[in-house]
Enzyme design. Structure first.
Site, PDB file in Angstrom:
ATOM      1  CG  PHE A 122      -1.779   1.115   1.514  1.00 15.33           C
ATOM      2  CD1 PHE A 122      -2.977   1.146   0.610  1.00 15.33           C
ATOM      3  CD2 PHE A 122      -1.355   2.141   2.421  1.00 15.33           C
ATOM      4  CE1 PHE A 122      -3.876   2.272   1.042  1.00 15.33           C
ATOM      5  CE2 PHE A 122      -2.114   3.309   2.585  1.00 15.33           C
ATOM      6  CZ  PHE A 122      -3.477   3.227   2.042  1.00 15.33           C
ATOM      7  N   PRO A 127       8.142  11.443   0.688  1.00 14.42           N
ATOM      8  CG  PRO A 127       9.886  11.323  -0.307  1.00 14.42           C
ATOM      9  CD  PRO A 127       8.431  11.271  -0.558  1.00 14.42           C
ATOM     10  CD1 TRP A 155       7.736   7.195   5.286  1.00 17.10           C
ATOM     11  CD2 TRP A 155       9.547   6.324   6.196  1.00 17.10           C
ATOM     12  NE1 TRP A 155       8.575   8.366   5.739  1.00 17.10           N
ATOM     13  CE2 TRP A 155       9.829   7.742   6.336  1.00 17.10           C
ATOM     14  CE3 TRP A 155      10.425   5.322   6.519  1.00 17.10           C
ATOM     15  CZ2 TRP A 155      10.971   8.055   6.810  1.00 17.10           C
ATOM     16  CZ3 TRP A 155      11.685   6.036   7.099  1.00 17.10           C
ATOM     17  CH2 TRP A 155      11.990   7.288   7.182  1.00 17.10           C
ATOM     18  CB  THR A 157       5.078  -2.281   5.272  1.00 15.67           C
ATOM     19  OG1 THR A 157       5.091  -1.035   6.072  1.00 15.67           O
ATOM     20  CG2 THR A 157       5.203  -3.602   5.845  1.00 15.67           C
ATOM     21  NE  ARG A 241      -5.222   5.717  10.876  1.00 18.61           N
ATOM     22  CZ  ARG A 241      -5.567   6.776  10.315  1.00 18.61           C
ATOM     23  NH1 ARG A 241      -6.978   7.286  10.459  1.00 18.61           N
ATOM     24  NH2 ARG A 241      -4.734   7.502   9.634  1.00 18.61           N
ATOM     25  NE  ARG A 266      18.856 -11.552  37.779  1.00 23.73           N
ATOM     26  CZ  ARG A 266      20.228 -11.543  37.720  1.00 23.73           C
ATOM     27  NH1 ARG A 266      20.744 -12.663  37.049  1.00 23.73           N
ATOM     28  NH2 ARG A 266      20.998 -10.517  37.723  1.00 23.73           N
ATOM     29  CD  GLU A 362      -1.616   0.673   9.181  1.00 22.84           C
ATOM     30  OE1 GLU A 362      -2.784   0.489   9.245  1.00 22.84           O
ATOM     31  OE2 GLU A 362      -0.922  -0.376   8.669  1.00 22.84           O
TER      32      GLU A 362
HETATM   33  C1  LIG Z   1       8.171   0.978   9.386  1.00 25.34           C
HETATM   34  C2  LIG Z   1       7.229   2.107   8.667  1.00 25.34           C
HETATM   35  C3  LIG Z   1       6.360   1.331   7.914  1.00 25.34           C
HETATM   36  C4  LIG Z   1       5.392   2.352   7.198  1.00 25.34           C
HETATM   37  N1  LIG Z   1       4.603   1.613   6.113  1.00 25.34           N
HETATM   38  C5  LIG Z   1       3.986   2.427   5.539  1.00 25.34           C
HETATM   39  C6  LIG Z   1       3.243   1.630   4.189  1.00 25.34           C
HETATM   40  O1  LIG Z   1       3.273   0.653   4.086  1.00 25.34           O
HETATM   41  N2  LIG Z   1       2.518   2.700   3.297  1.00 25.34           N
HETATM   42  C7  LIG Z   1       2.658   4.062   3.658  1.00 25.34           C
HETATM   43  O2  LIG Z   1       1.681   4.646   2.840  1.00 25.34           O
HETATM   44  N3  LIG Z   1       3.173   4.518   4.631  1.00 25.34           N
HETATM   45  C8  LIG Z   1       3.864   3.736   5.602  1.00 25.34           C
HETATM   46  N4  LIG Z   1       4.540   4.396   6.543  1.00 25.34           N
HETATM   47  C9  LIG Z   1       4.507   5.950   6.908  1.00 25.34           C
HETATM   48  C10 LIG Z   1       3.689   6.290   7.986  1.00 25.34           C
HETATM   49  O3  LIG Z   1       2.343   6.031   7.619  1.00 25.34           O
HETATM   50  C11 LIG Z   1       4.102   7.737   8.012  1.00 25.34           C
HETATM   51  O4  LIG Z   1       5.284   7.590   8.692  1.00 25.34           O
HETATM   52  C12 LIG Z   1       3.172   8.404   9.268  1.00 25.34           C
HETATM   53  O5  LIG Z   1       2.001   8.518   8.745  1.00 25.34           O
HETATM   54  C13 LIG Z   1       3.867   9.780   9.606  1.00 25.34           C
HETATM   55  O6  LIG Z   1       4.140  10.674   8.621  1.00 25.34           O
HETATM   56  P1  LIG Z   1       5.572  11.284   8.442  1.00 25.34           P
HETATM   57  O7  LIG Z   1       6.556  10.270   8.579  1.00 25.34           O
HETATM   58  O8  LIG Z   1       5.498  12.113   7.119  1.00 25.34           O
HETATM   59  O9  LIG Z   1       5.740  12.077   9.626  1.00 25.34           O
HETATM   60  P2  LIG Z   1       4.983  13.851   9.575  1.00 25.34           P
HETATM   61  O10 LIG Z   1       3.711  13.751   9.006  1.00 25.34           O
HETATM   62  O11 LIG Z   1       6.051  14.655   9.123  1.00 25.34           O
HETATM   63  O12 LIG Z   1       4.879  14.159  11.127  1.00 25.34           O
HETATM   64  C14 LIG Z   1       5.960  14.709  11.971  1.00 25.34           C
HETATM   65  C15 LIG Z   1       5.156  14.831  13.379  1.00 25.34           C
HETATM   66  O13 LIG Z   1       4.190  15.974  13.115  1.00 25.34           O
HETATM   67  C16 LIG Z   1       3.081  15.335  14.061  1.00 25.34           C
HETATM   68  N5  LIG Z   1       1.998  16.056  13.592  1.00 25.34           N
HETATM   69  C17 LIG Z   1       1.094  15.664  12.357  1.00 25.34           C
HETATM   70  N6  LIG Z   1       0.055  16.071  12.216  1.00 25.34           N
HETATM   71  C18 LIG Z   1      -0.063  17.136  13.315  1.00 25.34           C
HETATM   72  C19 LIG Z   1      -0.886  17.841  13.743  1.00 25.34           C
HETATM   73  N7  LIG Z   1      -2.021  18.053  13.121  1.00 25.34           N
HETATM   74  N8  LIG Z   1      -1.025  18.648  14.769  1.00 25.34           N
HETATM   75  C20 LIG Z   1       0.318  18.352  15.826  1.00 25.34           C
HETATM   76  N9  LIG Z   1       1.206  17.363  15.348  1.00 25.34           N
HETATM   77  C21 LIG Z   1       1.233  16.840  14.201  1.00 25.34           C
HETATM   78  C22 LIG Z   1       3.379  13.832  13.727  1.00 25.34           C
HETATM   79  O14 LIG Z   1       2.396  13.259  14.907  1.00 25.34           O
HETATM   80  C23 LIG Z   1       4.865  13.809  14.135  1.00 25.34           C
HETATM   81  O15 LIG Z   1       5.048  13.498  15.330  1.00 25.34           O
HETATM   82  C24 LIG Z   1       5.514   3.643   7.232  1.00 25.34           C
HETATM   83  C25 LIG Z   1       6.330   4.158   8.215  1.00 25.34           C
HETATM   84  C26 LIG Z   1       7.168   3.354   8.901  1.00 25.34           C
HETATM   85  C27 LIG Z   1       8.348   4.225   9.776  1.00 25.34           C
END
Ligand SMILES: Cc1cc2nc3c(=O)[nH]c(=O)nc-3n(C[C@H](O)[C@H](O)[C@H](O)COP(=O)(O)OP(=O)(O)OC[C@H]3O[C@@H](n4cnc5c(N)ncnc54)[C@H](O)[C@@H]3O)c2cc1C
Length: 381
Positions: A122, A127, A155, A157, A241, A266, A362
Protein backbone atom coordinates in the site's frame (compact mmCIF):
# COMPACT_ATOMS: atom_id res chain seq x y z
CA UNK A 1 -20.89 -11.24 26.24
CA UNK A 2 -17.97 -12.61 24.31
CA UNK A 3 -16.95 -10.64 21.27
CA UNK A 4 -15.39 -13.77 19.79
CA UNK A 5 -17.14 -16.85 18.46
CA UNK A 6 -16.00 -20.45 18.24
CA UNK A 7 -14.92 -19.76 14.66
CA UNK A 8 -12.60 -16.99 15.85
CA UNK A 9 -11.10 -19.40 18.36
CA UNK A 10 -10.42 -21.90 15.57
CA UNK A 11 -8.66 -19.15 13.62
CA UNK A 12 -6.65 -18.41 16.77
CA UNK A 13 -5.57 -22.04 17.07
CA UNK A 14 -4.39 -22.11 13.46
CA UNK A 15 -2.58 -18.77 13.74
CA UNK A 16 -0.93 -19.70 17.05
CA UNK A 17 0.31 -23.06 15.75
CA UNK A 18 1.57 -21.40 12.58
CA UNK A 19 3.34 -18.64 14.54
CA UNK A 20 5.05 -21.09 16.88
CA UNK A 21 6.05 -23.52 14.14
CA UNK A 22 7.03 -21.19 11.30
CA UNK A 23 7.52 -17.66 12.64
CA UNK A 24 9.40 -18.39 15.89
CA UNK A 25 12.42 -19.89 14.05
CA UNK A 26 12.84 -16.82 11.80
CA UNK A 27 11.77 -14.02 14.17
CA UNK A 28 15.28 -13.15 15.38
CA UNK A 29 16.75 -13.50 11.88
CA UNK A 30 14.19 -10.99 10.59
CA UNK A 31 15.21 -8.58 13.33
CA UNK A 32 18.98 -9.06 13.25
CA UNK A 33 19.55 -9.47 9.54
CA UNK A 34 16.59 -7.48 8.20
CA UNK A 35 15.65 -10.79 6.62
CA UNK A 36 12.45 -10.77 4.54
CA UNK A 37 10.74 -14.14 5.18
CA UNK A 38 9.67 -15.01 1.63
CA UNK A 39 9.18 -18.75 2.32
CA UNK A 40 7.26 -18.19 5.55
CA UNK A 41 4.93 -15.87 3.64
CA UNK A 42 4.16 -18.74 1.24
CA UNK A 43 3.49 -21.06 4.18
CA UNK A 44 1.10 -18.50 5.67
CA UNK A 45 -0.63 -18.30 2.30
CA UNK A 46 -1.50 -21.99 2.47
CA UNK A 47 -3.59 -21.36 5.61
CA UNK A 48 -5.33 -18.12 4.62
CA UNK A 49 -3.33 -16.31 7.31
CA UNK A 50 -1.88 -13.69 4.99
CA UNK A 51 -5.25 -12.36 3.92
CA UNK A 52 -7.65 -13.15 6.78
CA UNK A 53 -10.55 -11.08 5.40
CA UNK A 54 -10.28 -11.99 1.72
CA UNK A 55 -13.13 -14.36 0.70
CA UNK A 56 -12.29 -18.05 0.55
CA UNK A 57 -13.21 -18.11 -3.17
CA UNK A 58 -10.02 -16.05 -3.75
CA UNK A 59 -7.97 -18.19 -1.38
CA UNK A 60 -8.17 -15.92 1.66
CA UNK A 61 -9.21 -16.70 5.20
CA UNK A 62 -12.82 -15.65 4.52
CA UNK A 63 -13.13 -14.07 7.97
CA UNK A 64 -14.22 -10.75 9.43
CA UNK A 65 -12.12 -8.04 11.02
CA UNK A 66 -12.12 -9.85 14.38
CA UNK A 67 -10.51 -12.84 12.61
CA UNK A 68 -7.81 -10.55 11.28
CA UNK A 69 -7.18 -9.13 14.76
CA UNK A 70 -6.93 -12.68 16.14
CA UNK A 71 -4.33 -13.58 13.49
CA UNK A 72 -2.31 -10.41 14.02
CA UNK A 73 -2.38 -10.85 17.80
CA UNK A 74 -1.03 -14.39 17.57
CA UNK A 75 1.66 -13.44 15.05
CA UNK A 76 2.62 -10.33 17.04
CA UNK A 77 3.14 -12.42 20.17
CA UNK A 78 6.01 -14.12 18.36
CA UNK A 79 7.22 -11.38 16.01
CA UNK A 80 6.07 -7.77 15.73
CA UNK A 81 7.74 -7.62 12.32
CA UNK A 82 5.90 -10.60 10.88
CA UNK A 83 2.60 -9.33 12.26
CA UNK A 84 3.08 -5.86 10.78
CA UNK A 85 4.13 -7.38 7.46
CA UNK A 86 0.89 -9.39 7.37
CA UNK A 87 -1.18 -6.36 8.44
CA UNK A 88 0.15 -4.24 5.57
CA UNK A 89 -0.18 -7.14 3.16
CA UNK A 90 -3.55 -8.56 4.18
CA UNK A 91 -5.42 -5.44 5.25
CA UNK A 92 -3.89 -2.34 3.64
CA UNK A 93 -3.42 -4.13 0.32
CA UNK A 94 -5.60 -7.24 0.00
CA UNK A 95 -8.64 -6.17 2.02
CA UNK A 96 -8.68 -2.85 0.14
CA UNK A 97 -8.48 -4.63 -3.23
CA UNK A 98 -11.31 -6.89 -2.14
CA UNK A 99 -13.43 -3.93 -1.01
CA UNK A 100 -12.83 -1.56 -3.89
CA UNK A 101 -11.26 -3.15 -6.99
CA UNK A 102 -13.12 -4.48 -10.03
CA UNK A 103 -14.10 -8.15 -10.33
CA UNK A 104 -11.43 -8.58 -13.00
CA UNK A 105 -8.75 -7.23 -10.67
CA UNK A 106 -9.92 -9.36 -7.80
CA UNK A 107 -9.95 -12.54 -9.88
CA UNK A 108 -6.58 -11.74 -11.35
CA UNK A 109 -4.68 -10.50 -8.30
CA UNK A 110 -6.22 -11.83 -5.09
CA UNK A 111 -5.63 -15.59 -5.53
CA UNK A 112 -1.91 -15.04 -6.17
CA UNK A 113 -1.60 -12.61 -3.28
CA UNK A 114 -3.62 -14.78 -0.88
CA UNK A 115 -1.37 -17.74 -1.70
CA UNK A 116 1.74 -15.69 -0.96
CA UNK A 117 2.97 -16.11 -4.52
CA UNK A 118 2.74 -12.39 -5.31
CA UNK A 119 3.30 -9.62 -2.80
CA UNK A 120 1.12 -6.52 -2.43
CA UNK A 121 1.97 -3.14 -0.86
CA UNK A 122 0.00 0.00 0.00
CA UNK A 123 1.87 3.05 -1.23
CA UNK A 124 0.55 6.34 0.11
CA UNK A 125 3.25 8.12 2.15
CA UNK A 126 5.85 10.32 0.46
CA UNK A 127 8.96 12.20 1.57
CA UNK A 128 6.83 15.37 1.67
CA UNK A 129 3.79 13.98 3.29
CA UNK A 130 2.74 11.30 5.72
CA UNK A 131 0.23 12.81 8.16
CA UNK A 132 -0.73 15.36 5.52
CA UNK A 133 -1.49 12.66 2.95
CA UNK A 134 -3.89 14.94 1.04
CA UNK A 135 -0.80 16.90 -0.10
CA UNK A 136 0.90 14.00 -1.92
CA UNK A 137 2.82 14.94 -5.04
CA UNK A 138 3.04 11.72 -7.07
CA UNK A 139 1.23 12.53 -10.31
CA UNK A 140 -0.78 10.47 -12.77
CA UNK A 141 -1.38 12.29 -16.05
CA UNK A 142 -3.47 11.10 -18.97
CA UNK A 143 -1.33 11.04 -22.12
CA UNK A 144 -2.45 9.43 -25.37
CA UNK A 145 -5.15 7.35 -23.73
CA UNK A 146 -3.04 6.01 -20.87
CA UNK A 147 -1.99 7.19 -17.44
CA UNK A 148 1.65 8.12 -16.92
CA UNK A 149 2.72 8.01 -13.26
CA UNK A 150 5.74 9.80 -11.79
CA UNK A 151 6.59 10.22 -8.14
CA UNK A 152 8.34 9.19 -4.98
CA UNK A 153 6.92 7.05 -2.17
CA UNK A 154 8.50 6.52 1.23
CA UNK A 155 8.42 3.96 4.07
CA UNK A 156 6.40 1.38 2.16
CA UNK A 157 6.09 -1.93 4.05
CA UNK A 158 6.68 -4.93 1.73
CA UNK A 159 7.59 -2.29 -0.87
CA UNK A 160 10.99 -3.76 -1.64
CA UNK A 161 9.55 -7.11 -2.73
CA UNK A 162 6.07 -6.13 -3.91
CA UNK A 163 4.68 -7.35 -7.23
CA UNK A 164 1.68 -5.01 -6.99
CA UNK A 165 1.28 -1.54 -5.56
CA UNK A 166 -1.97 -0.01 -4.45
CA UNK A 167 -0.73 3.44 -5.29
CA UNK A 168 -2.23 6.84 -4.47
CA UNK A 169 -1.50 9.52 -7.09
CA UNK A 170 -2.58 13.07 -7.77
CA UNK A 171 -4.87 13.41 -10.77
CA UNK A 172 -5.63 17.11 -10.45
CA UNK A 173 -4.18 20.31 -9.00
CA UNK A 174 -2.37 20.16 -5.66
CA UNK A 175 -4.73 22.81 -4.26
CA UNK A 176 -7.62 20.37 -4.76
CA UNK A 177 -5.92 18.19 -2.12
CA UNK A 178 -7.97 15.05 -1.30
CA UNK A 179 -10.49 15.75 -4.09
CA UNK A 180 -7.86 15.08 -6.77
CA UNK A 181 -6.36 11.76 -5.65
CA UNK A 182 -6.84 8.47 -7.49
CA UNK A 183 -5.85 4.96 -6.45
CA UNK A 184 -4.21 2.67 -9.03
CA UNK A 185 -3.47 -1.04 -8.86
CA UNK A 186 -0.08 -1.07 -10.49
CA UNK A 187 1.86 -4.25 -11.28
CA UNK A 188 5.57 -3.84 -10.70
CA UNK A 189 7.68 -3.29 -13.78
CA UNK A 190 11.03 -1.77 -14.71
CA UNK A 191 9.66 1.74 -14.18
CA UNK A 192 9.76 1.17 -10.39
CA UNK A 193 13.02 1.75 -8.50
CA UNK A 194 12.98 0.31 -4.97
CA UNK A 195 15.60 0.95 -2.29
CA UNK A 196 15.65 -0.54 1.23
CA UNK A 197 15.29 1.63 4.31
CA UNK A 198 16.96 0.54 7.57
CA UNK A 199 14.48 0.87 10.42
CA UNK A 200 14.67 0.62 14.21
CA UNK A 201 12.06 -2.10 14.76
CA UNK A 202 9.69 -4.32 12.78
CA UNK A 203 12.72 -5.25 10.75
CA UNK A 204 12.57 -7.71 7.89
CA UNK A 205 9.37 -6.17 6.57
CA UNK A 206 10.81 -4.93 3.27
CA UNK A 207 10.43 -1.22 4.13
CA UNK A 208 11.26 0.68 0.96
CA UNK A 209 11.65 3.98 -0.75
CA UNK A 210 10.07 3.78 -4.20
CA UNK A 211 10.48 5.88 -7.31
CA UNK A 212 7.93 5.64 -10.12
CA UNK A 213 9.43 6.80 -13.40
CA UNK A 214 6.96 7.14 -16.29
CA UNK A 215 4.97 4.10 -15.17
CA UNK A 216 2.08 3.34 -17.53
CA UNK A 217 -1.42 2.39 -16.40
CA UNK A 218 -4.72 1.96 -18.20
CA UNK A 219 -8.19 3.13 -17.15
CA UNK A 220 -8.77 -0.45 -16.04
CA UNK A 221 -5.99 -0.06 -13.46
CA UNK A 222 -7.91 2.67 -11.65
CA UNK A 223 -9.45 1.38 -8.42
CA UNK A 224 -12.84 3.00 -7.89
CA UNK A 225 -13.31 6.39 -9.57
CA UNK A 226 -10.83 8.89 -10.94
CA UNK A 227 -10.41 11.53 -8.18
CA UNK A 228 -12.30 9.22 -5.83
CA UNK A 229 -9.25 7.71 -4.13
CA UNK A 230 -9.53 9.54 -0.81
CA UNK A 231 -12.59 7.58 0.28
CA UNK A 232 -10.72 4.32 -0.42
CA UNK A 233 -7.62 5.47 1.45
CA UNK A 234 -9.57 6.66 4.49
CA UNK A 235 -11.70 3.53 4.73
CA UNK A 236 -8.62 1.33 4.38
CA UNK A 237 -6.74 3.23 7.09
CA UNK A 238 -9.73 3.19 9.45
CA UNK A 239 -9.81 -0.61 9.16
CA UNK A 240 -6.00 -0.77 9.30
CA UNK A 241 -6.01 1.16 12.59
CA UNK A 242 -8.02 -1.63 14.22
CA UNK A 243 -5.76 -4.26 12.67
CA UNK A 244 -2.75 -2.40 14.13
CA UNK A 245 -4.41 -2.76 17.53
CA UNK A 246 -4.15 -6.52 17.03
CA UNK A 247 -0.42 -6.17 16.28
CA UNK A 248 -0.05 -4.05 19.44
CA UNK A 249 -1.89 -6.59 21.58
CA UNK A 250 0.33 -9.40 20.28
CA UNK A 251 3.57 -7.50 20.86
CA UNK A 252 2.48 -6.63 24.41
CA UNK A 253 1.66 -10.26 25.13
CA UNK A 254 5.00 -11.47 23.75
CA UNK A 255 6.91 -9.03 25.99
CA UNK A 256 4.76 -9.84 29.02
CA UNK A 257 5.34 -13.59 28.68
CA UNK A 258 9.07 -13.00 28.46
CA UNK A 259 9.05 -10.73 31.54
CA UNK A 260 6.96 -13.21 33.51
CA UNK A 261 9.33 -16.05 32.81
CA UNK A 262 12.29 -13.81 33.74
CA UNK A 263 10.66 -12.79 37.02
CA UNK A 264 10.00 -16.44 37.89
CA UNK A 265 13.61 -17.46 37.34
CA UNK A 266 15.79 -14.48 38.27
CA UNK A 267 17.22 -14.65 41.76
CA UNK A 268 18.48 -11.63 43.70
CA UNK A 269 18.80 -10.71 47.37
CA UNK A 270 18.25 -14.37 48.14
CA UNK A 271 14.84 -14.66 46.51
CA UNK A 272 13.09 -14.80 43.18
CA UNK A 273 12.34 -11.47 41.50
CA UNK A 274 8.71 -12.57 41.33
CA UNK A 275 8.52 -12.55 45.15
CA UNK A 276 9.26 -8.82 45.30
CA UNK A 277 6.21 -6.66 45.46
CA UNK A 278 7.35 -4.18 42.86
CA UNK A 279 7.82 -6.98 40.33
CA UNK A 280 4.33 -8.26 41.16
CA UNK A 281 2.93 -4.75 40.65
CA UNK A 282 4.77 -4.41 37.35
CA UNK A 283 3.33 -7.71 36.11
CA UNK A 284 -0.11 -6.61 37.28
CA UNK A 285 0.30 -3.31 35.35
CA UNK A 286 1.28 -5.24 32.23
CA UNK A 287 -1.66 -7.59 32.57
CA UNK A 288 -4.07 -4.68 33.03
CA UNK A 289 -2.63 -2.97 29.95
CA UNK A 290 -2.95 -6.13 27.87
CA UNK A 291 -6.55 -6.72 28.89
CA UNK A 292 -7.37 -3.08 28.10
CA UNK A 293 -5.75 -3.44 24.67
CA UNK A 294 -7.63 -6.69 24.09
CA UNK A 295 -10.98 -5.12 24.96
CA UNK A 296 -10.34 -2.11 22.72
CA UNK A 297 -9.06 -4.06 19.71
CA UNK A 298 -11.88 -6.62 19.67
CA UNK A 299 -14.61 -4.11 20.48
CA UNK A 300 -13.49 -1.84 17.63
CA UNK A 301 -13.37 -4.83 15.25
CA UNK A 302 -16.80 -5.98 16.43
CA UNK A 303 -18.23 -2.52 15.70
CA UNK A 304 -16.88 -2.74 12.15
CA UNK A 305 -18.14 -6.30 11.66
CA UNK A 306 -21.62 -5.30 12.80
CA UNK A 307 -21.76 -2.05 10.80
CA UNK A 308 -22.00 0.19 13.88
CA UNK A 309 -21.83 3.99 13.41
CA UNK A 310 -19.48 4.10 16.43
CA UNK A 311 -16.79 2.26 14.49
CA UNK A 312 -14.90 5.34 13.29
CA UNK A 313 -14.50 6.76 16.78
CA UNK A 314 -13.45 3.45 18.27
CA UNK A 315 -10.96 2.60 15.52
CA UNK A 316 -9.06 5.79 16.45
CA UNK A 317 -9.43 5.25 20.21
CA UNK A 318 -8.18 1.67 19.81
CA UNK A 319 -5.18 2.64 17.66
CA UNK A 320 -4.12 5.49 19.96
CA UNK A 321 -4.47 3.55 23.19
CA UNK A 322 -3.21 0.11 22.13
CA UNK A 323 -0.09 1.64 20.57
CA UNK A 324 0.68 3.45 23.82
CA UNK A 325 -0.08 0.35 25.88
CA UNK A 326 2.25 -1.77 23.75
CA UNK A 327 5.08 0.75 24.20
CA UNK A 328 4.39 0.85 27.94
CA UNK A 329 4.28 -2.94 28.40
CA UNK A 330 7.43 -3.53 26.35
CA UNK A 331 9.29 -0.79 28.26
CA UNK A 332 8.32 -2.41 31.56
CA UNK A 333 9.43 -5.82 30.25
CA UNK A 334 12.87 -4.45 29.35
CA UNK A 335 13.14 -2.81 32.76
CA UNK A 336 12.25 -6.03 34.55
CA UNK A 337 15.07 -7.85 32.80
CA UNK A 338 17.67 -5.26 33.88
CA UNK A 339 20.91 -5.43 31.88
CA UNK A 340 19.74 -8.49 30.00
CA UNK A 341 16.69 -6.55 28.84
CA UNK A 342 18.98 -4.05 27.18
CA UNK A 343 20.94 -6.73 25.37
CA UNK A 344 20.35 -8.15 21.92
CA UNK A 345 19.74 -11.55 23.52
CA UNK A 346 16.50 -10.30 25.03
CA UNK A 347 13.25 -10.64 23.11
CA UNK A 348 11.81 -7.82 25.20
CA UNK A 349 14.41 -5.53 23.61
CA UNK A 350 13.13 -6.49 20.15
CA UNK A 351 9.49 -6.05 21.15
CA UNK A 352 10.28 -2.60 22.63
CA UNK A 353 11.71 -1.42 19.32
CA UNK A 354 8.88 -3.11 17.39
CA UNK A 355 6.23 -1.39 19.49
CA UNK A 356 7.39 2.15 18.70
CA UNK A 357 6.21 2.05 15.08
CA UNK A 358 2.65 1.56 16.33
CA UNK A 359 2.65 5.17 17.55
CA UNK A 360 3.76 6.37 14.09
CA UNK A 361 2.54 4.15 11.24
CA UNK A 362 -0.98 4.36 9.81
CA UNK A 363 -1.43 7.68 11.53
CA UNK A 364 0.64 8.98 14.42
CA UNK A 365 -0.75 9.41 17.93
CA UNK A 366 -1.16 13.09 17.12
CA UNK A 367 -3.18 12.30 13.98
CA UNK A 368 -5.40 9.99 16.07
CA UNK A 369 -6.03 12.87 18.46
CA UNK A 370 -6.70 15.24 15.54
CA UNK A 371 -9.39 12.89 14.19
CA UNK A 372 -10.84 12.29 17.65
CA UNK A 373 -11.11 16.02 18.24
CA UNK A 374 -12.96 16.43 14.90
CA UNK A 375 -15.38 13.68 15.98
CA UNK A 376 -15.73 15.26 19.41
CA UNK A 377 -16.62 18.62 17.79
CA UNK A 378 -19.31 16.89 15.72
CA UNK A 379 -20.77 15.14 18.74
CA UNK A 380 -20.58 17.92 21.32
CA UNK A 381 -20.28 21.06 19.18
C1 LIG B 1 8.37 1.19 9.41
C2 LIG B 1 7.35 2.04 8.68
C3 LIG B 1 6.43 1.41 7.85
C4 LIG B 1 5.50 2.18 7.14
N1 LIG B 1 4.68 1.58 6.22
C5 LIG B 1 3.93 2.34 5.38
C6 LIG B 1 3.19 1.74 4.31
O1 LIG B 1 3.17 0.51 4.14
N2 LIG B 1 2.50 2.55 3.46
C7 LIG B 1 2.48 3.91 3.61
O2 LIG B 1 1.85 4.59 2.80
N3 LIG B 1 3.16 4.52 4.65
C8 LIG B 1 3.88 3.76 5.51
N4 LIG B 1 4.60 4.36 6.55
C9 LIG B 1 4.55 5.81 6.70
C10 LIG B 1 3.80 6.29 7.95
O3 LIG B 1 2.42 6.10 7.78
C11 LIG B 1 4.19 7.75 8.19
O4 LIG B 1 5.55 7.76 8.59
C12 LIG B 1 3.32 8.41 9.23
O5 LIG B 1 2.01 8.58 8.75
C13 LIG B 1 3.88 9.79 9.65
O6 LIG B 1 4.15 10.56 8.53
P1 LIG B 1 5.58 11.30 8.39
O7 LIG B 1 6.63 10.28 8.61
O8 LIG B 1 5.59 12.04 7.12
O9 LIG B 1 5.64 12.32 9.60
P2 LIG B 1 4.97 13.77 9.61
O10 LIG B 1 3.60 13.69 9.05
O11 LIG B 1 5.92 14.75 9.02
O12 LIG B 1 4.86 14.04 11.16
C14 LIG B 1 5.93 14.64 11.95
C15 LIG B 1 5.38 14.91 13.34
O13 LIG B 1 4.30 15.86 13.24
C16 LIG B 1 3.20 15.39 13.99
N5 LIG B 1 1.93 15.91 13.48
C17 LIG B 1 1.31 15.56 12.32
N6 LIG B 1 0.14 16.21 12.19
C18 LIG B 1 0.01 16.96 13.30
C19 LIG B 1 -0.98 17.87 13.76
N7 LIG B 1 -2.08 18.12 13.06
N8 LIG B 1 -0.78 18.50 14.93
C20 LIG B 1 0.35 18.27 15.65
N9 LIG B 1 1.32 17.43 15.27
C21 LIG B 1 1.16 16.78 14.11
C22 LIG B 1 3.29 13.91 13.83
O14 LIG B 1 2.50 13.24 14.79
C23 LIG B 1 4.77 13.69 14.00
O15 LIG B 1 5.09 13.65 15.37
C24 LIG B 1 5.48 3.59 7.31
C25 LIG B 1 6.39 4.21 8.20
C26 LIG B 1 7.33 3.45 8.86
C27 LIG B 1 8.33 4.15 9.75
Amino acid sequence: MSLLTQEHELVRKTAREFAEKYVEPIARKMDRENYYPRETIREAGKLGILTPTVPAEYGGGGGDLRSAVVVLEELGRISGGFSLLVEAYGILFADAVNNFASKRHKEDVLPKVAAGEKIGAFALSEPCCGSDAAAIQTRAEKKGGEWVINGHKMWITNGLYADYYLLAARTGPREARHKAITVFLLPRSECVEAAPIEVMGVRGTGTAELKFNDCRASDDDVVGEVNGGWKIIMHTLDVGRVAISGVALGIARGAFEEALSWAKNRELFGKKLMEMQNAQFELAEMLAAIETARALAYYAAYLYDTGSPDFLLMSHVAKLQTARLAVDVTRRAVQMEGGFGYSKESKAEMFYRDAKILEIGEGTNEVMKYVLFKLLEKRFG
